[in-house]
Design a protein around this motif. Structure first.
Motif, short mmCIF file in Angstrom:
data_model
loop_
_atom_site.label_atom_id
_atom_site.label_comp_id
_atom_site.label_asym_id
_atom_site.label_seq_id
_atom_site.Cartn_x
_atom_site.Cartn_y
_atom_site.Cartn_z
N LEU A 82 -3.07 34.45 -31.80
CA LEU A 82 -3.63 33.27 -32.45
C LEU A 82 -3.19 31.97 -31.77
O LEU A 82 -3.68 30.90 -32.12
CB LEU A 82 -3.22 33.21 -33.92
N GLN A 83 -2.28 32.06 -30.82
CA GLN A 83 -1.70 30.86 -30.22
C GLN A 83 -2.41 30.39 -28.95
O GLN A 83 -2.10 29.34 -28.40
CB GLN A 83 -0.22 31.10 -29.93
N TYR A 84 -3.36 31.18 -28.46
CA TYR A 84 -4.14 30.73 -27.32
C TYR A 84 -5.14 29.65 -27.76
O TYR A 84 -5.61 29.65 -28.89
CB TYR A 84 -4.94 31.88 -26.71
N SER A 85 -5.49 28.77 -26.83
CA SER A 85 -6.57 27.81 -27.07
C SER A 85 -7.69 28.09 -26.07
O SER A 85 -7.47 28.74 -25.04
CB SER A 85 -6.08 26.37 -26.89
N VAL A 86 -8.88 27.61 -26.36
CA VAL A 86 -10.01 27.89 -25.48
C VAL A 86 -9.78 27.33 -24.08
O VAL A 86 -10.20 27.92 -23.08
CB VAL A 86 -11.32 27.35 -26.10
N GLU A 87 -9.08 26.20 -23.98
CA GLU A 87 -8.82 25.61 -22.66
C GLU A 87 -8.00 26.57 -21.78
O GLU A 87 -8.14 26.56 -20.56
CB GLU A 87 -8.07 24.28 -22.80
N PRO A 120 1.80 26.65 -19.22
CA PRO A 120 3.04 27.46 -19.30
C PRO A 120 3.14 28.26 -20.59
O PRO A 120 3.65 29.38 -20.59
CB PRO A 120 4.15 26.41 -19.19
N HIS A 121 2.65 27.69 -21.69
CA HIS A 121 2.72 28.41 -22.97
C HIS A 121 1.86 29.65 -22.92
O HIS A 121 2.26 30.74 -23.37
CB HIS A 121 2.28 27.50 -24.12
N ALA A 122 0.65 29.53 -22.36
CA ALA A 122 -0.24 30.68 -22.25
C ALA A 122 0.35 31.75 -21.33
O ALA A 122 0.20 32.95 -21.57
CB ALA A 122 -1.61 30.25 -21.75
N ALA A 123 1.03 31.30 -20.26
CA ALA A 123 1.67 32.25 -19.35
C ALA A 123 2.75 33.05 -20.08
O ALA A 123 2.91 34.26 -19.84
CB ALA A 123 2.27 31.51 -18.16
N GLU A 124 3.47 32.40 -20.98
CA GLU A 124 4.48 33.12 -21.78
C GLU A 124 3.82 34.13 -22.71
O GLU A 124 4.32 35.25 -22.88
CB GLU A 124 5.30 32.11 -22.60
N LEU A 125 2.69 33.74 -23.29
CA LEU A 125 1.96 34.68 -24.15
C LEU A 125 1.45 35.87 -23.34
O LEU A 125 1.47 37.01 -23.83
CB LEU A 125 0.77 33.96 -24.81
N ILE A 162 -8.11 37.29 -20.36
CA ILE A 162 -8.79 38.11 -21.36
C ILE A 162 -8.13 39.49 -21.43
O ILE A 162 -7.93 40.05 -22.50
CB ILE A 162 -10.28 38.26 -21.01
N ASP A 163 -7.77 40.01 -20.28
CA ASP A 163 -7.09 41.31 -20.24
C ASP A 163 -5.78 41.28 -21.02
O ASP A 163 -5.42 42.23 -21.71
CB ASP A 163 -6.84 41.71 -18.79
N LYS A 164 -5.04 40.17 -20.92
CA LYS A 164 -3.78 40.03 -21.66
C LYS A 164 -4.05 39.96 -23.17
O LYS A 164 -3.30 40.53 -23.97
CB LYS A 164 -3.03 38.77 -21.21
#
Length: 216
Positions: free
Chosen positions: A205-210, A60-65, A123-125
């Motif tokens: 910077l808040q994305y993680s590789v997972e 969900p955090h990545a979706a917000e990013l 990646i596009d985001k």
């Protein structure tokens, strides 16, 4: 008199039959409509829709990013590159690990582990953040050493962009300047000029590789 009564009864009977037919027809239409609606509700979700739902549930955090990447940043544009011209890039992730990516045959590869399947949509985001960079302020320093006061040095988290011609842009990202996280950054290790971004740039910077792995 008898004949008139029979005619009256016949008319009443025909009217009753007509009303019953109308009611039965209405019930038939009602059941048919609701049956179709129920079938529509039970239609299987496409794989694309399923993937989107899974992304939201799993990360969900990545979706917000991802959503934030679509918002136009404040300030003056100082860097713009079409996303299709980017063939390599690196970002420091949420775990302070530098992740490296390369495009081969129109597919993004995680250079550090090419066997990993990468989520191309995500990646596009990320490229939304890196290809359109804006500033709300510029600070000129007399001494580059003062850049450390802004959290900027060669050890700072960074993003690196390379185009098809091999041209490279390095973005060092420093501290937040205020509670809204207007963030300081510098370009190509030139710490004599400190730029201030309205905060969007720091999201990358808040994305993680997972969160970059494909769910397919």
């Amino acid at each position: 008199m008898m004949l008139k009564n029979k005619e009256k009864i016949l008319k009443i009977s025909l009217l009753t039959v007509g009303v019953l037919l109308i009611v039965l027809f209405g019930i038939f239409i009602f059941k048919k409509t609701h049956t179709e609606n129920d079938m529509d509700d039970k239609q299987p979700v496409s794989s694309e829709e399923t993937e989107e739902v899974l992304e939201d549930v799993e990360f969900p955090h990545a979706a917000e990013l991802d959503q934030a990447s679509e918002i136009t940043d404040d300030g003056e544009q100082i860097l713009y590159l079409p996303k299709e011209e980017i063939y390599e890039f690196s970002i420091t992730d949420a775990n302070n690990i530098l992740l490296n990516f390369e495009k081969k045959d129109d597919k993004w590869i995680y250079v550090d582990d090419p066997s990993m399947e990468i989520n191309g949509d995500r990646i596009d985001k990320i490229l939304n953040y890196l290809c359109d960079i804006r500033v709300v302020d510029i600070i000129e320093l007399d001494d580059e050493a003062d850049a450390k006061d802004y959290g900027l040095s060669q050890e700072s988290p960074m993003c690196i962009i390379k185009d098809a011609g091999g041209n490279e842009i390095l973005i060092s990202i420093g501290n937040c300047s205020d509670e809204n996280c207007n963030v300081y950054f510098a370009l190509n290790y030139d710490f004599s000029t400190v730029y201030v971004n309205s905060g969007k740039l720091s999201n990358v910077l808040q994305y993680s590789v997972e969160e970059l792995l494909s769910l397919s």
